[in-house]
Design an enzyme around this catalytic site. Structure first.
Site, mmCIF file in Angstrom:
data_model
loop_
_atom_site.group_PDB
_atom_site.id
_atom_site.type_symbol
_atom_site.label_atom_id
_atom_site.label_comp_id
_atom_site.label_asym_id
_atom_site.label_seq_id
_atom_site.Cartn_x
_atom_site.Cartn_y
_atom_site.Cartn_z
ATOM 1 C CG ASP A 100 81.978 48.776 42.051
ATOM 2 O OD1 ASP A 100 82.537 47.656 43.263
ATOM 3 O OD2 ASP A 100 81.633 48.267 41.075
ATOM 4 C CG ASP A 101 82.635 46.594 48.043
ATOM 5 O OD1 ASP A 101 81.439 46.908 48.547
ATOM 6 O OD2 ASP A 101 83.876 45.955 48.254
ATOM 7 C CE LYS A 127 81.849 45.238 39.636
ATOM 8 N NZ LYS A 127 82.763 46.761 39.438
ATOM 9 C CG ASP A 159 82.332 41.948 42.694
ATOM 10 O OD1 ASP A 159 83.561 40.642 42.313
ATOM 11 O OD2 ASP A 159 83.314 42.371 42.969
ATOM 12 C CG ASP A 179 89.213 43.508 39.577
ATOM 13 O OD1 ASP A 179 88.270 44.261 39.148
ATOM 14 O OD2 ASP A 179 89.664 42.905 41.230
#
Ligand code: DGJ
EC number: 3.2.1.22
Length: 741
Positions: A367-368, A477, A479, A549
């Site tokens: 992820d991030d 993903k 976002d 989330d």
């Protein structure tokens, strides 16, 4: 079933397997709505349904046609200012300032199939599923403006797709100030308006209100479809529930500012309008130019809301979602976000991946925080090259290690964003969206890129392509963590500024389109701080979306239950996270967290390396169980049974059933336990009444009719937890139902 046209009466009857949609050309040359609902026999005319009566105090079309009163007529795509007085479907401003138009019927064209729209996500009929498309051409002679109203029937899913296209064939400059995708005038207002509303971390809660005189609407002005409102709405008769009754569903294939509005007039007739939000929208049409609206999806059933969700869901999977993935089982995954946030190094990630593989998971999603010099949310968005200190041996080496473990590799991007502290901002400060002379409002310390600029789309395509090639990526993903403020594009003229919100989303679609075409094997999951862009525009490119989330099991029950009205479960990313939960601090069992997350695209986002051996074994069993039933969980027919938005909301249940009715799994969830309660039963649905089934591998055999009508005994929850240190609250049970061979 087909589109039937009565040439003499200019009557158009769109027949699907179970519905009829009828409209005709009225005496004034405009289009009038006749009927939408359960299928009726085709006839050359429906005089009774088109009877007009003279009403006092109403503008009339002409003195010699006093019974043609626009405010009484049911219209197909209503104009402004000619005596209707309800909200119009469109508005056109002319060079002299007039907003009056008169579109008269000119011709029709009927073709088999359905072409995709250029530049917009749209429905299609690639596998010849009997779709037919009817286009009605109308013309305003004074302006030389042509309006095409497009209707496609998908007969076997009882879906009708509508859109409008304006073509300026005249020689003056026109401005569209509103252009709905669909309008539906219904003869009465005895309907409940059902919407799915919320906020970040509590998206798509069901709200049901009876229609009343005036306007009820939901909309977004955030530049995204939003967490707050979803474009999917229903109009249901008051006695309609999940299992029974008459209901219309409306959705929009669009991800930007939208409005769904229903207006009840003085005669208790209802007008539904679905489309781009007319607020913050205008489109200049120079001579020779066209404007195409997004598509609206309309569907009807008299068999209750479960049936509506199922038929619309089947339609999306067959005719809207990227067919490369639409029917393919989605991988189970481990995502590092809630386990590490941005605090990770290569070793930590590899230990997650190694453990994930041992537990049977199939994909590792980073992820991030992997790019630029990003270690918290104050920097690097836009710098889509690897954060070297975190990956000293190179990003390709890291990706290879993941692949060598036998896992797929997925990566997070937030393409539409820019940080002030970034190489991209140093090089292109003018790419950041802001209005001249204004202070740009930060959100999460980040800003939005001007996606209307082709050079921005090119930059992002190149930067993302490099990473996809380098890492041989399997999944992205995508976002989008903030809404758009100070909406303005320095490359548009002053007169074109109201085109910006729509042009922004067209830029996003263009980037998606290019990436999906260049990398057909990459699975995309859309995300917008969780469920802020959970819409059909996104689903066209990204077959699944991060639902919220909020990964707390109790909150997720509500979110997934609400989402299921408008979207099938294969579209919903659903993960098990750690407790106490990061969003609400609640502690629920690993069992209940998985029992909720199973009904979607399943995964984990917690530190699996820190789990006890016993918990790891539980995860391993859960993953094996999910994989064994994955097709059913992701693609089975979804039934809502106990609605948590009704009756105090303490109990929720849902079920998935295979198409051949041989297998089903029902989940029953209870938030708080109660003392000394009576017998509980779960009434499952969708089984074959004459087939014998077993439940959870037990020896007793039950006929389908027995399980559906007499129900299944649900035992007292306390007996499971008495004498242990476990709570009896937040309890859940799965019932695996298999036909006896
Ligand atoms: C919001 C998403 O919904 C989360 O899952 C995570 O990807 C963060 N953004 C990362 O910034």
């Amino acid at each position: 079933m087909a589109i039937r046209i009565e040439d003499q009466n200019l009557l158009f009857h769109l027949q699907t397997d179970h519905t009829s949609y009828i409209f005709h050309v009225m005496e004034n040359g405009e289009l009038g709505q006749v009927y939408y609902g359960k299928r009726v026999h085709a006839k050359p005319s429906y005089d009774n349904l088109t009877t007009k009566e003279w009403h006092n105090a109403a503008a009339v079309w002409r003195q010699d046609h006093k019974d043609v009163q626009p405010q009484v007529l049911k219209q197909e795509y209503a104009s402004l200012g000619k005596g209707d007085f309800r909200y119009p479907a469109y508005q056109v401003t002319q060079e002299n300032g007039s907003r009056i138009t008169e579109f008269k019927y000119e011709s029709y064209k009927l073709v088999d199939g359905k072409q995709r729209l250029a530049g917009l996500p749209s429905s299609f009929d690639d596998n010849d599923d009997d779709a037919q498309t009817l286009t009605i051409a109308l013309r305003d002679k004074l302006l030389g403006l042509v309006l095409h109203l497009n209707y496609t029937i998908f007969p076997h899913q009882d879906v009708i797709i509508r859109s409008a296209e304006f073509q300026n064939q005249g020689d003056e400059k026109l401005t569209l100030n509103a252009a709905a995708s669909a309008q539906l005038d219904l003869p009465d207002s005895d309907y409940d308006f059902i919407q799915f509303s919320g906020a970040w971390a509590r998206e798509r809660h069901m709200i049901r209100t009876h229609l009343r005189s005036g306007v009820q609407s939901i909309s977004s002005l955030r530049g995204t479809s939003s967490h707050q409102q979803n474009p999917f709405v229903m109009l249901a008769r008051p006695n309609t529930d999940d299992a029974n009754g008459s209901v219309f569903g409306f959705n929009l294939v669009y991800s930007g500012n939208f409005a769904d509005q229903v207006q009840v007039d003085q005669y208790d007739a209802s007008r539904m309008l679905v489309g781009i939000n007319p607020e913050e929208f205008a489109w200049n049409l120079k001579p020779g130019e066209k404007f195409q609206t997004p598509e609206a999806v309309l569907s009807y059933t008299d068999q209750g809301m479960n049936q509506l969700s199922q038929q619309m869901g089947t339609f999306y999977q067959d005719h809207l979602v990227n067919q490369k993935f639409a029917h393919v089982e989605r991988p189970t995954l481990i995502n590092n976000w809630e386990a590490t946030f941005m605090d990770f190094d290569e070793d930590k990630l590899l230990s997650f991946a190694t453990t994930a593989k041992k537990l049977g998971l199939e994909m590792f999603v980073l992820d991030d925080g992997w790019f630029g010099h990003r270690n918290n949310d104050d920097s690097s968005l836009g710098d889509w090259f690897v954060n070297e200190p975190k990956f000293p041996s190179g990003f390709d080496t890291f990706a290879n290690k993941i692949h060598e473990l036998g896992l797929k590799f997925g990566l997070w991007f937030e393409p539409e964003m820019i940080s002030i502290d970034s190489e991209l901002y140093k090089a292109h400060p003018d790419w950041l969206i802001n209005a001249p002379g204004r202070h740009a409002s930060p959100e999460r310390q980040q800003f939005v890129l001007d996606m209307t600029r082709p050079e921005v789309v090119d930059y992002l395509f190149d930067a993302m392509s490099k990473i996809i090639d380098l890492t041989k990526l399997d999944y992205i993903k995508w976002d989008m963590n903030r809404n758009i403020t100070e909406t303005y594009s320095s490359q548009l003229s002053a007169a074109d500024q109201l085109e910006m919100p729509h042009r922004y989303i067209l830029g996003v679609y263009q980037l998606y389109d290019r990436l999906v075409k260049a990398y057909p094997n990459v699975l995309f999951e859309s995300c917008s701080s969780g469920g802020g862009r959970f819409d059909l525009g996104m689903m066209y490119y990204a077959p699944q979306a991060w639902t919220s989330d909020d990964t707390d099991a109790v909150e997720r029950m509500l979110i997934q239950f609400g989402t299921s009205y408008g979207y099938p479960q294969a579209m919903m990313g659903a993960h098990v996270s750690a407790v106490p939960n990061d969003q609400v601090g609640r502690i629920t069992s690993l069992k209940t967290r998985a029992n909720v997350a199973y009904f979607g695209d399943f995964g984990y986002e917690l530190d699996i390396t820190k789990m006890s051996a016993e918990e790891q074994q539980q995860v391993k069993d859960q993953v094996a169980f999910y994989k064994a039933h994955r097709k059913l969980f992701q693609f089975g027919k979804f039934y809502r049974i106990d609605n948590p938005f009704e009756n105090g909301g303490n109990v929720m249940s849902w079920e998935v059933v295979s198409d051949d009715k041989q297998h089903a799994i029902a989940g029953r969830y209870q938030i708080l336990n109660r003392p000394n309660i009576g017998y509980l039963r779960l009434y499952v649905e969708g089984l074959d009444p004459d087939t014998k089934y077993t439940v959870n591998g037990g020896s007793e055999e039950f006929y389908g009719d027995e399980l559906m009508n007499a129900g299944l005994f649900v035992s007292d929850i306390l007996h499971e937890t008495r004498g242990t240190d476990k709570s009896a609250d937040f309890n859940s049970n799965l019932f695996v139902i298999d036909a006896v061979k």
